[in-house]
Design an enzyme around this catalytic site. Structure first.
Site, short mmCIF file in Angstrom:
data_model
loop_
_atom_site.label_atom_id
_atom_site.label_comp_id
_atom_site.label_asym_id
_atom_site.label_seq_id
_atom_site.Cartn_x
_atom_site.Cartn_y
_atom_site.Cartn_z
N LEU A 1 4.07 0.76 4.50
CA LEU A 1 2.79 1.45 4.54
C LEU A 1 2.88 2.75 3.74
O LEU A 1 3.97 3.29 3.54
CB LEU A 1 2.40 1.79 5.99
CG LEU A 1 2.20 0.63 6.95
CD1 LEU A 1 1.93 1.17 8.35
CD2 LEU A 1 1.05 -0.26 6.50
N ASP A 2 1.72 3.25 3.34
CA ASP A 2 1.67 4.56 2.71
C ASP A 2 2.34 5.61 3.59
O ASP A 2 2.30 5.52 4.82
CB ASP A 2 0.23 5.03 2.52
CG ASP A 2 -0.58 4.18 1.57
OD1 ASP A 2 0.01 3.32 0.92
OD2 ASP A 2 -1.80 4.40 1.50
N LYS A 3 2.87 6.62 2.98
CA LYS A 3 3.41 7.76 3.72
C LYS A 3 2.39 8.30 4.73
O LYS A 3 2.72 8.61 5.87
CB LYS A 3 3.80 8.86 2.74
CG LYS A 3 4.18 10.18 3.38
CD LYS A 3 4.34 11.27 2.31
CE LYS A 3 4.51 12.64 2.95
NZ LYS A 3 4.50 13.72 1.93
N GLY B 1 0.78 -1.23 0.00
CA GLY B 1 0.00 0.00 0.00
C GLY B 1 0.80 1.26 0.00
O GLY B 1 0.35 2.30 0.45
#
Length: 337
Positions: free
Chosen positions: A152-154, A10
C-alpha cells in the site's frame, strides 16, 4: 499464459529502482534454476548481489516474485530491476511496530498504519514494514520481500497480506495474479458521485510527471479495473467503496482523478487540502480470500483510522452506520464486484 500481478498495489513510497528493468526470455534456461540462469546472463554482477535482488523482490518471473531456486520451464518471461548499491543493506531487521490482525503458520494479515513505508526504496532503505517483519519474524528472511505479496501507499492505511511459508508465498502471489483475493477500500473523493460505476482505463507512468501515474491511451498502459460504489454523498464530497480487479500503482487515486473526483487531500492528483486529514483519504477496509492450505474462507475488516473517521462523521455518517452500509454492500456483491 500466466497473468502478471502488479505487486505495487498503489505504492507511492518510490519505485524500487530508477534503473530501467531488464527483461529476458527463459528458453536458454529450461531446467535451470532461475538464479543460476541470471548469474550467467548478468555476469560480471556477483551472485551475492543478484541474491539480494531476489530477497528484495526485484526479480520476477511472469510478473511474480519467486524463490531463487525456482526451476525454469523455458517459457517464462523474467524481469530484473537492477538495484543501487544503497539497497545492499536494505534486507535487514529493524524494530518497526505494526498491528497484526491474524497470523498462522502460512499467512499474516496486518493493519498498516499511516506513514509506514512498506518496502525499501530510494529515500527509505530502512525502518520499513519489510524490515519490521525481518525483526519480528526472523524466519521470513527465507522469502522474497520477507513474504510481502502486495503493498500500500505510505499514506494509505489498512489491511495487507503477508506470506509466512514458501508454499503460501507461491500460492498467494498466484492468487493475486488470478484476482481471487478480494480487496475493498474506502475513499473520500471530491464532488457528488451518486451512481455505482466501473472504471476500466489503462494506467502507466505519467510521461510529463515521473512521480505520478496517469490514465493512458489504449495499448500504452497496463489494464486496470476499479468498481466504485457510493455510500454517502454530499454536493462537495462522496464516501465511496472501491473494489479492485487489478492492483496497479495508485490505481484508485488515478482512476477517480481521471473522472474529476480526486481523493480528498491527495495533492499529487489534484485533491484539495482539508482541515481534518493531511493525507489522501484512502483506507484498505476489507480483505477476503480462501486460505491457501486449509481452504477456509477468511474475511477481515479494519476500522477507519481517526482522521478518516473524522471526515466521515463530518459527512453525517456514524461509524456504526458506515459499518452496516459496508456489510450490506459486500453481502450484495456476493464476495466479488
Amino acid at each position: 499464459m500466466n497473468q502478471s500481478v502488479d505487486y505495487s498495489d498503489g505504492a507511492d513510497d518510490g519505485a524500487v529502482s530508477s534503473a530501467p528493468a531488464q527483461r529476458f526470455e527463459a528458453q536458454a534456461g529450461a531446467g535451470e534454476r532461475v538464479d543460476r540462469f541470471l548469474a550467467r546472463l548478468l555476469a560480471p554482477i556477483s551472485r551475492t548481489r543478484i541474491q539480494r535482488w531476489f530477497e528484495l523482490g526485484a526479480v520476477t518471473v511472469d510478473g511474480r516474485a519467486v524463490l531463487p531456486r525456482r526451476k525454469l520451464s523455458g517459457f517464462e518471461r523474467i524481469e530484473v530491476v537492477p538495484m543501487p548499491h544503497e539497497a545492499e543493506t536494505a534486507f535487514a531487521p529493524d524494530p518497526v511496530d505494526f498491528p497484526i490482525v491474524h497470523e498462522d503458520s502460512h499467512l499474516m494479515v496486518i493493519d498498516k498504519p499511516v506513514g509506514l513505508v512498506v518496502h525499501p526504496a530510494a529515500g527509505h532503505w530502512r525502518m520499513t514494514l519489510m524490515n519490521g517483519l525481518l525483526h519480528a519474524r526472523p524466519d521470513s528472511a527465507k522469502l522474497p520481500r520477507a513474504g510481502i505479496v502486495h503493498r500500500l501507499d505510505k499514506d494509505t492505511s489498512g489491511l495487507m497480506l503477508v506470506a509466512r511459508s514458501e508454499r503460501a508465498f507461491d500460492a498467494l502471489t498466484r492468487m493475486m495474479a488470478e484476482r481471487s483475493i478480494r480487496r475493498t477500500y474506502l475513499a473520500v473523493c471530491h464532488g457528488a458521485l451518486r451512481e455505482p460505476l466501473t472504471l476500466e482505463r489503462p494506467i502507466g507512468r505519467d510521461p510529463r510527471h515521473r512521480q505520478r501515474m496517469a490514465v493512458l491511451a489504449q495499448g500504452h498502459g497496463r489494464d486496470a479495473r476499479t468498481h466504485v460504489h457510493p455510500l454517502a454523498v454530499t454536493e462537495a464530497l462522496s464516501l465511496v467503496c472501491c473494489r479492485l480487479d487489478t492492483g496497479r500503482t495508485h490505481q484508485i487515486r488515478v482512476h477517480l482523478a481521471s473522472i474529476g473526483h480526486p481523493l480528498l487531500a491527495d495533492r499529487l492528483y489534484g485533491g484539495s487540502a482539508h482541515a481534518l486529514i493531511e493525507r489522501q483519504a484512502l483506507h484498505a477496509a476489507a480483505l477476503g480470500l480462501t486460505h491457501p492450505e486449509s481452504g477456509q474462507a477468511l474475511q477481515f475488516r479494519s476500522p477507519l483510522p481517526a482522521d478518516m473517521a473524522a471526515v466521515v462523521q463530518d459527512l453525517g455518517l456514524t461509524e456504526s452506520a458506515l459499518g452496516e452500509a459496508l456489510e450490506r454492500l459486500l453481502r450484495g456483491l456476493g464476495g466479488r464486484p
